[in-house]
Design an enzyme around this catalytic site. Structure first.
Site, PDB file in Angstrom:
ATOM      1  N   CYS A 180      53.171  -8.341 -32.025  1.00 49.90           N
ATOM      2  CA  CYS A 180      51.714  -7.195 -31.555  1.00 49.90           C
ATOM      3  C   CYS A 180      52.428  -6.339 -32.562  1.00 49.90           C
ATOM      4  O   CYS A 180      52.362  -6.144 -33.831  1.00 49.90           O
ATOM      5  CB  CYS A 180      51.887  -6.733 -30.244  1.00 49.90           C
ATOM      6  SG  CYS A 180      50.136  -6.371 -29.972  1.00 49.90           S
TER       7      CYS A 180
ATOM      8  N   HIS B 263      51.903 -11.443 -26.652  1.00 51.98           N
ATOM      9  CA  HIS B 263      53.233 -11.369 -25.672  1.00 51.98           C
ATOM     10  C   HIS B 263      53.428 -12.437 -24.795  1.00 51.98           C
ATOM     11  O   HIS B 263      52.468 -13.334 -24.638  1.00 51.98           O
ATOM     12  CB  HIS B 263      52.692 -10.157 -24.685  1.00 51.98           C
ATOM     13  CG  HIS B 263      52.846  -9.274 -25.772  1.00 51.98           C
ATOM     14  ND1 HIS B 263      53.332  -8.849 -25.927  1.00 51.98           N
ATOM     15  CD2 HIS B 263      51.174  -8.251 -26.541  1.00 51.98           C
ATOM     16  CE1 HIS B 263      53.315  -6.786 -26.601  1.00 51.98           C
ATOM     17  NE2 HIS B 263      51.638  -7.145 -26.722  1.00 51.98           N
TER      18      HIS B 263
HETATM   19  N1  GLN Z   1      50.856   0.097 -30.138  1.00 54.46           N
HETATM   20  C1  GLN Z   1      49.840  -1.470 -30.762  1.00 54.46           C
HETATM   21  C2  GLN Z   1      48.794  -1.366 -30.801  1.00 54.46           C
HETATM   22  O1  GLN Z   1      48.231  -0.984 -29.843  1.00 54.46           O
HETATM   23  C3  GLN Z   1      50.626  -2.508 -31.042  1.00 54.46           C
HETATM   24  C4  GLN Z   1      51.106  -2.775 -28.739  1.00 54.46           C
HETATM   25  C5  GLN Z   1      51.824  -3.476 -28.755  1.00 54.46           C
HETATM   26  O2  GLN Z   1      52.742  -3.950 -29.229  1.00 54.46           O
HETATM   27  N2  GLN Z   1      50.729  -4.391 -27.686  1.00 54.46           N
HETATM   28  O3  GLN Z   1      47.208  -1.755 -31.218  1.00 54.46           O
END
Ligand code: GLN
Length: 352
Positions: A116, A219
C-alpha cells in the site's frame, strides 16, 4: 550511503543457532516499521521468518527505525508496509535518501515486498492532497488521488488471480491513492472478486511485479493468508543468494498450510456472501471447505501461537440451506464465524 544495520533482532537471530551451523542467515530488512505498518503489515515479516526457519534456514530480522540507515548490500529481503498519509510522507523522505541503494538492490534482483503506502512510494510520484510527492522511481507507475481526496477511499476485501500463486490470493485494501502502471509494467494480479478494486477504479488489477519486487494494496497481512506468495518471495531470495555464493539454493520443503488456507477461505465465503446479497448456499460454502462448524475450533488450535483469531457473527441467511428453518428468511440458518486476525504482531486489524 550507509554503514551498518542496527542489530535489533539479535535475540531472534541467536535462537536460530540450531539450524545455523555454518549457514549465513537470510537477512530481512524491515524498513521503518515505526512509520509504515498498518493492518498487520509487519506480520508479513513474521511469516517470512517463520516459514524460512521451519525449513531450517536461519533468519535475521533487522528493524530499521526512523532516522537510522541501512546497508542494503547485506539484505536478502526488504519489506515496506503501508502507512497513513503523514507517516508515509516521513518514510518517503527517508527512502528518498536511500534511493540509489534501493535501486541497486532491486536491479540486482533483491526481493522487495511493499504494501500500500510503501508500494506507492516505489513509483515516480504520488499525490498527497494538492501536493505531488516525489517517489523512488524504481517502478514505472504513478499514484494520484480521486476527487474528494483522502476521504474517497477504496476499502474492501479482494481476491486476485496472480502468476505467483496457484490458489486465489486474498487480502484487504484501504487506500485513497489510485495507482496507474506504465504500459510495460505487469500487475501482481487481476481482481477476480466483484468487490474490491486494487490499483485504481478501472483496471481490475492490483499491485506490481517487477524483477523480484512485489508491490500490492493487499494488507491482511498478505502472507499469512497466502502462503504460496510467502514461498515465492523466499524462493526468489534463496535463488539470488545461491547465485551470489555459488552454492545451490536450499529446497523449500512443503509445510502444513491447512490453517493458512482455511484463513483465506473465510474471506472467500464473506465475498461470496456480498456477491449473493447474503444468499450464499451450502454448496458454495462447501466449495470453500467451510461447511463444518467445527472448522472454527480446528483453526484456532492450529494457528496456536502465530496468530490470534477473533470470531464474530456472520449470518448466511435462510438460503444457506441447512434445513433449520422454513425459508422465510426470518431465522438464522447457519452461523459461520467471521474471522478477524486481531493481535497479529500487536497490530490493529479489525477486518477479515
Ligand atoms: N496513505 C495512503 C493512501 O491512503 C496509503 C494507505 C495505506 O497504506 N493503507 O492511499
Amino acid at each position: 550511503a550507509s554503514e551498518s544495520l542496527p542489530a535489533v533482532a539479535s535475540a531472534e537471530a541467536a535462537s536460530d543457532s540450531n539450524a545455523a551451523t555454518e549457514e549465513e542467515p537470510l537477512v530481512i530488512a524491515h524498513l521503518f516499521p515505526d512509520l509504515l505498518n498498518l493492518y498487520g503489515d509487519g506480520g508479513n515479516v513474521t511469516v517470512l521468518a517463520y516459514r524460512a526457519r521451519k525449513r531450517g534456514i536461519p533468519v535475521e530480522v533487522r528493524r530499521v527505525e526512523h532516522g537510522q540507515t541501512c546497508d542494503l548490500s547485506a539484505a536478502d529481503i526488504v519489506f515496506l508496509g503501508g502507512g497513513p498519509d503523514r507517516e508515509q510522507r516521513l518514510a518517503s523522505e527517508e527512502l528518498l535518501r536511500m534511493r540509489d541503494d534501493l535501486a541497486r538492490f532491486v536491479e540486482g534482483d533483491g526481493v522487495l515486498l511493499a504494501i500500500c503506502g510503501g508500494y506507492q512510494i516505489l513509483g515516480r510520484e504520488w499525490l498527497l492532497g494538492e501536493d505531488s510527492v516525489e517517489g523512488l522511481g524504481i517502478v514505472d507507475m504513478t499514484t494520484v488521488r480521486a476527487e474528494g481526496g483522502s476521504g474517497n477511499r477504496l476499502i474492501d476485501n479482494v481476491i486476485l488471480s496472480s502468476p505467483v500463486a496457484k490458489r486465489p490470493v486474498v487480502g484487504y485494501e484501504n487506500h485513497a491513492g489510485r495507482t496507474h502502471l506504465g504500459e510495460e509494467v505487469r500487475p501482481f494480479g487481476t481482481v477476480t472478486s466483484t468487490v474490491g478494486h486494487g490499483n485504481n477504479d478501472d483496471d481490475k488489477a492490483d499491485g506490481v511485479l517487477h524483477r523480484n519486487v512485489l508491490g500490492t494494496y493487499l494488507h491482511g497481512p498478505l502472507l499469512s493468508k497466502n502462503p504460496e506468495v510467502a514461498d515465492w518471495l523466499l524462493a526468489r531470495a534463496l535463488e539470488r543468494r545461491a547465485g551470489r555464493t555459488g552454492t545451490p539454493a536450499a529446497d523449500l520443503a512443503p509445510l502444513d498450510d491447512g490453517a493458512e488456507l482455511e484463513l483465506g477461505s473465510v474471506v472467500k465465503v464473506k465475498l461470496t456472501q456480498v456477491l449473493l446479497g447474503g444468499n450464499a448456499s451450502l454448496v458454495q460454502v462447501a466449495e470453500f471447505r467451510l461447511g463444518e462448524l467445527r472448522f472454527a475450533n480446528v483453526l484456532v488450535a492450529k494457528l496456536d501461537s502465530l496468530i490470534t483469531v477473533f470470531f464474530a457473527g456472520l449470518l448466511l441467511s435462510d438460503h444457506a440451506g441447512t434445513g433449520l428453518d422454513n425459508g422465510d428468511r426470518d431465522h438464522m440458518a447457519l452461523f459461520v464465524e467471521d474471522l478477524r486476525h486481531a493481535n497479529f504482531s500487536a497490530d490493529d486489524c479489525f477486518h477479515v
